[in-house]
Design a protein around this motif. Structure first.
Motif, PDB file in Angstrom:
ATOM      1  N   ILE A 172       0.834  -1.214   0.000  1.00 37.27           N
ATOM      2  CA  ILE A 172       0.000   0.000   0.000  1.00 37.27           C
ATOM      3  C   ILE A 172       0.865   1.258   0.000  1.00 37.27           C
ATOM      4  O   ILE A 172       0.441   2.311  -0.471  1.00 37.27           O
ATOM      5  N   PHE A 173       2.075   1.165   0.500  1.00 39.03           N
ATOM      6  CA  PHE A 173       2.962   2.336   0.655  1.00 39.03           C
ATOM      7  C   PHE A 173       3.082   3.123  -0.647  1.00 39.03           C
ATOM      8  O   PHE A 173       3.219   2.554  -1.729  1.00 39.03           O
ATOM      9  N   ARG A 174       3.044   4.452  -0.519  1.00 36.46           N
ATOM     10  CA  ARG A 174       3.308   5.335  -1.667  1.00 36.46           C
ATOM     11  C   ARG A 174       4.235   6.458  -1.216  1.00 36.46           C
ATOM     12  O   ARG A 174       3.952   7.142  -0.211  1.00 36.46           O
ATOM     13  N   SER A 175       5.283   6.688  -1.988  1.00 33.34           N
ATOM     14  CA  SER A 175       6.247   7.711  -1.592  1.00 33.34           C
ATOM     15  C   SER A 175       5.638   9.112  -1.621  1.00 33.34           C
ATOM     16  O   SER A 175       6.086  10.005  -0.895  1.00 33.34           O
ATOM     17  N   ALA A 176       4.591   9.326  -2.423  1.00 34.56           N
ATOM     18  CA  ALA A 176       3.937  10.644  -2.463  1.00 34.56           C
ATOM     19  C   ALA A 176       3.305  10.996  -1.122  1.00 34.56           C
ATOM     20  O   ALA A 176       2.993  12.157  -0.863  1.00 34.56           O
ATOM     21  N   LEU A 177       3.132   9.972  -0.278  1.00 34.50           N
ATOM     22  CA  LEU A 177       2.482  10.189   1.016  1.00 34.50           C
ATOM     23  C   LEU A 177       3.481  10.174   2.171  1.00 34.50           C
ATOM     24  O   LEU A 177       3.088  10.085   3.335  1.00 34.50           O
ATOM     25  N   LEU A 178       4.765  10.262   1.859  1.00 31.58           N
ATOM     26  CA  LEU A 178       5.774  10.398   2.914  1.00 31.58           C
ATOM     27  C   LEU A 178       5.653  11.775   3.554  1.00 31.58           C
ATOM     28  O   LEU A 178       5.501  12.782   2.841  1.00 31.58           O
ATOM     29  N   VAL A 179       5.740  11.834   4.871  1.00 29.43           N
ATOM     30  CA  VAL A 179       5.797  13.144   5.513  1.00 29.43           C
ATOM     31  C   VAL A 179       7.067  13.856   5.064  1.00 29.43           C
ATOM     32  O   VAL A 179       8.074  13.214   4.739  1.00 29.43           O
TER      33      VAL A 179
END
Ligand SMILES: [Fe+2]
Length: 198
Positions: A172-179
């Motif tokens: 599910i991880f997406r780099s666009a959603l990294l803080v």
């Protein structure tokens, strides 16, 4: 009338209001955010991607900016940012509902530990005080969130943290959603994330 509007009306009727964000400026963390020369930089104007809600959302969370229960262990984390439109305009009084696992990776599915909602200020700003969420089986480290500007649709998504080994194995991880701007402040951590709503 939307649930959001109902909540606002109920709060107004009760005379309840959050302290202004400026009241949180006693912390060096938040003072730093307020004094940043260019606080409104957005990496891009793409809407924040939606993600699955997962199995642990509980409606009707308490209104509060700190979701840390008394004496809860964990590394303190302050997450700040803004809610913006794709035109870069701040979304004032947008509703943000956060929920997450505690430092040991456990959700409170009977009560409201590590759950809470808040509203952005007139400049679209929010500030969340929590702990760095723990890992649980099958998932990397994450915070769940629902964001809704006044009269708009609900964005359900999740936020992630840099330098977590499990990011690579979580489908599910997406780099666009990294803080962003992940940093240490003494023994605490701080980060930033701006939500962009379509
Ligand atoms: Fe989760």
């Amino acid at each position: 009338m939307t649930e959001h509007e109902l909540t606002r009306r109920r709060l107004l009727a009760l005379g309840l209001a959050l302290p202004p964000l400026a009241a949180l400026a006693g912390s060096d963390l938040f003072a730093g955010e307020l004094l940043a020369a260019t606080p409104a930089i957005v990496d891009d104007d793409d809407p924040t991607p939606a993600q699955t809600e997962g199995p642990y959302f509980t409606p009707n969370s308490p209104l509060r900016r700190s979701i840390i229960p008394a004496r809860a262990p964990g590394t303190r984390l302050t997450l700040t940012g803004r809610v913006l439109t794709t035109a870069g305009r701040p979304a004032a009084r947008a509703l943000i509902d956060f929920w997450q696992a505690d430092a040991n990776g456990a959700y409170d599915n009977r009560g409201y530990r590590f759950r809470g909602h808040q509203f952005t200020d007139a400049n679209g700003r929010y500030a969340l005080t929590t702990v760095v969420p723990g890992l649980y089986s099958g998932r990397t480290r994450h915070i769940h969130v629902k964001v809704q500007r006044r009269g708009g649709p609900v964005l359900t998504t999740q936020l992630y943290f840099p330098a977590v080994a499990q990011n690579r194995s979580d489908s599910i991880f997406r780099s666009a959603l990294l803080v962003r701007n992940w940093r240490k402040v003494g023994s605490r951590r701080a980060a930033r994330f701006d939500f962009v709503l379509a």
